[in-house]
Design an enzyme around this catalytic site. Structure first.
Site, PDB file in Angstrom:
ATOM      1  N   ASP A  30      -4.754 -13.036   3.268  1.00  0.00           N
ATOM      2  CA  ASP A  30      -5.840 -12.379   3.839  1.00  0.00           C
ATOM      3  C   ASP A  30      -7.195 -12.691   2.960  1.00  0.00           C
ATOM      4  O   ASP A  30      -8.164 -12.261   3.297  1.00  0.00           O
ATOM      5  CB  ASP A  30      -5.675 -11.082   4.251  1.00  0.00           C
ATOM      6  CG  ASP A  30      -5.025 -10.217   3.170  1.00  0.00           C
ATOM      7  OD1 ASP A  30      -4.760 -10.477   1.981  1.00  0.00           O
ATOM      8  OD2 ASP A  30      -4.678  -9.171   3.609  1.00  0.00           O
ATOM      9  N   HIS A  41       0.789  -1.343  -0.013  1.00  0.00           N
ATOM     10  CA  HIS A  41      -0.012  -0.012   0.164  1.00  0.00           C
ATOM     11  C   HIS A  41       0.667   1.280  -0.189  1.00  0.00           C
ATOM     12  O   HIS A  41       0.230   2.417  -0.245  1.00  0.00           O
ATOM     13  CB  HIS A  41      -0.804   0.101   1.235  1.00  0.00           C
ATOM     14  CG  HIS A  41      -1.926  -1.159   1.211  1.00  0.00           C
ATOM     15  ND1 HIS A  41      -2.679  -1.246   0.118  1.00  0.00           N
ATOM     16  CD2 HIS A  41      -2.268  -2.002   2.274  1.00  0.00           C
ATOM     17  CE1 HIS A  41      -3.552  -2.383   0.590  1.00  0.00           C
ATOM     18  NE2 HIS A  41      -3.481  -2.955   1.723  1.00  0.00           N
ATOM     19  N   HIS A  52      -6.298  -7.300  -0.596  1.00  0.00           N
ATOM     20  CA  HIS A  52      -6.370  -5.780  -0.815  1.00  0.00           C
ATOM     21  C   HIS A  52      -5.754  -5.409  -2.141  1.00  0.00           C
ATOM     22  O   HIS A  52      -4.707  -6.047  -2.374  1.00  0.00           O
ATOM     23  CB  HIS A  52      -5.804  -5.133   0.539  1.00  0.00           C
ATOM     24  CG  HIS A  52      -6.249  -5.537   1.695  1.00  0.00           C
ATOM     25  ND1 HIS A  52      -5.744  -6.399   2.421  1.00  0.00           N
ATOM     26  CD2 HIS A  52      -7.543  -5.016   2.109  1.00  0.00           C
ATOM     27  CE1 HIS A  52      -6.589  -6.525   3.422  1.00  0.00           C
ATOM     28  NE2 HIS A  52      -7.809  -5.601   3.326  1.00  0.00           N
TER      29      HIS A  52
HETATM   30 ZN   LIG Z   1      -4.039  -7.287   2.607  1.00  0.00          ZN
END
Ligand SMILES: [Zn+2]
Length: 339
Positions: free
Chosen positions: A246, A122, A161
């Protein structure tokens, strides 16, 4: 596998209630404890001269000072302590080691997997976000391009993500192909199919935002279909996997429904792509917040390289997933055989 690991990465402790805890690495090591052929390597930390290949120098200086002053909350999610700066340099160092080791020819049972933290995908060039300060996989890709006989790097991000930071850093470049498979609508909200890169990077970003509830069959189809087709055309010299865990059905923060076995299958398919394109292959840890899940899934990635055959999934593809894969294929002018 060979695991790039440093105790220094345990000292980055964002606090007892934070999901990105040092216990993640302890759980991974526990899961690997009785496995055959596990090796640990502690690579050197990288210094700012390497990290600034993808991050602004002023930003890095402000992170260093923030940590030197004792740290705190950089944003509501992203927390540093004094030791974080060293952990960041070691985490990026393990990622560079993974790329270098793969390029040196280590594969099969010797395939490198960097298990550093904080994670990286990120982090954008001038800011930390989503538990990430320095984009480890981006640093490793850039370092390989600058120091080795490498013209093209591919990064496949299977964390649940979107790898917004990695995408952002390489968005207008053709020498890094970035593919992210993630849960649609989850943090940070980017990663739509139409985000395909710009300028000389046009087409070199691929996003597969999967609907909540997606399971093994459709995730695998995304890798076997659009990702494999695009990477075989791209022909990378180095393939790095941003490996988060995840998307597992027992992970506390997502709604993708992968089984543990899915990670063996994803590993197997990506290894196949690396073999077919004659690319060096290395893994870099991203997220994954269920400690038992991390222990089991990383061990299974390892076992897949240690000779275990993955168990093929059954069940049909969902119409939503087929529609999405067709959209991705159209956005990238790919011919897919989705029968
Ligand atoms: Zn993640």
């Amino acid at each position: 596998m060979q695991f790039g690991y440093s105790e220094t990465c345990l000292a980055h402790d964002p606090g007892a209630r934070h999901p990105e805890s040092p216990d993640r690495l302890r759980a991974i090591r526990e899961g690997l404890k009785r496995k055959h052929g596990v090796q640990y390597v502690e690579a050197d930390p990288v210094d700012v001269d390497v990290i600034d290949g993808v991050h602004d120098r002023d930003y890095l200086e402000s992170v260093r000072e923030f940590c030197a002053d004792g740290g705190g909350n950089w944003d509501p999610d992203t927390t540093a302590v004094e030791e974080t700066w060293d952990a960041v340099r070691y985490s990026a160092g393990q990622a560079c080691w993974a790329a270098e080791t793969a390029l040196d020819g280590d594969d099969g049972r010797e395939t490198p997997f960097s298990i550093g933290r904080p994670p990286g995908h990120h982090a954008v060039s001038d800011d930390a976000m989503g538990f990430c300060f320095v984009n480890n996989v981006a640093v490793a890709a850039q370092h390989a391009l600058e120091t080795r006989d490498v013209d093209r790097v591919a990064i496949v991000d299977w964390d649940v993500h979107h790898g917004n930071g990695t995408q952002d850093i390489f968005y207008d470049r053709g020498d890094v192909f970035f593919a992210s498979i993630h849960e649609q609508g989850l943090y940070p909200g980017t990663g739509a199919v139409e985000e395909t890169g710009e300028g000389s990077g046009e087409g070199a970003t691929m996003n597969l935002p999967m609907p909540a509830g997606t399971d093994d069959r459709d995730y695998l189809e995304a890798v076997e279909g659009p990702i494999a087709t695009a990477l075989e055309a791209y022909d990378p010299d180095l393939l790095l996997i941003s490996a988060g865990f995840d998307a597992h059905r027992h992970d506390p923060i997502s709604r993708i429904r992968l089984s543990t076995e899915a990670y063996a299958l994803l590993t197997d398919r990506l290894r196949g792509i690396a073999d077919r394109t004659d690319a060096a292959l290395g893994f870099v840890l991203e997220g994954g917040y269920g400690l038992d899940v991390l222990a089991d899934t990383v061990a299974l990635v390892h076992e897949t390289f240690d000779g275990r055959e993955p168990i093929e999934p059954d069940g049909d593809r969902s119409p939503d997933a087929v529609e999405l894969l067709e959209e991705v294929a159209a956005a990238h002018d790919l011919e897919l055989d989705l029968d």
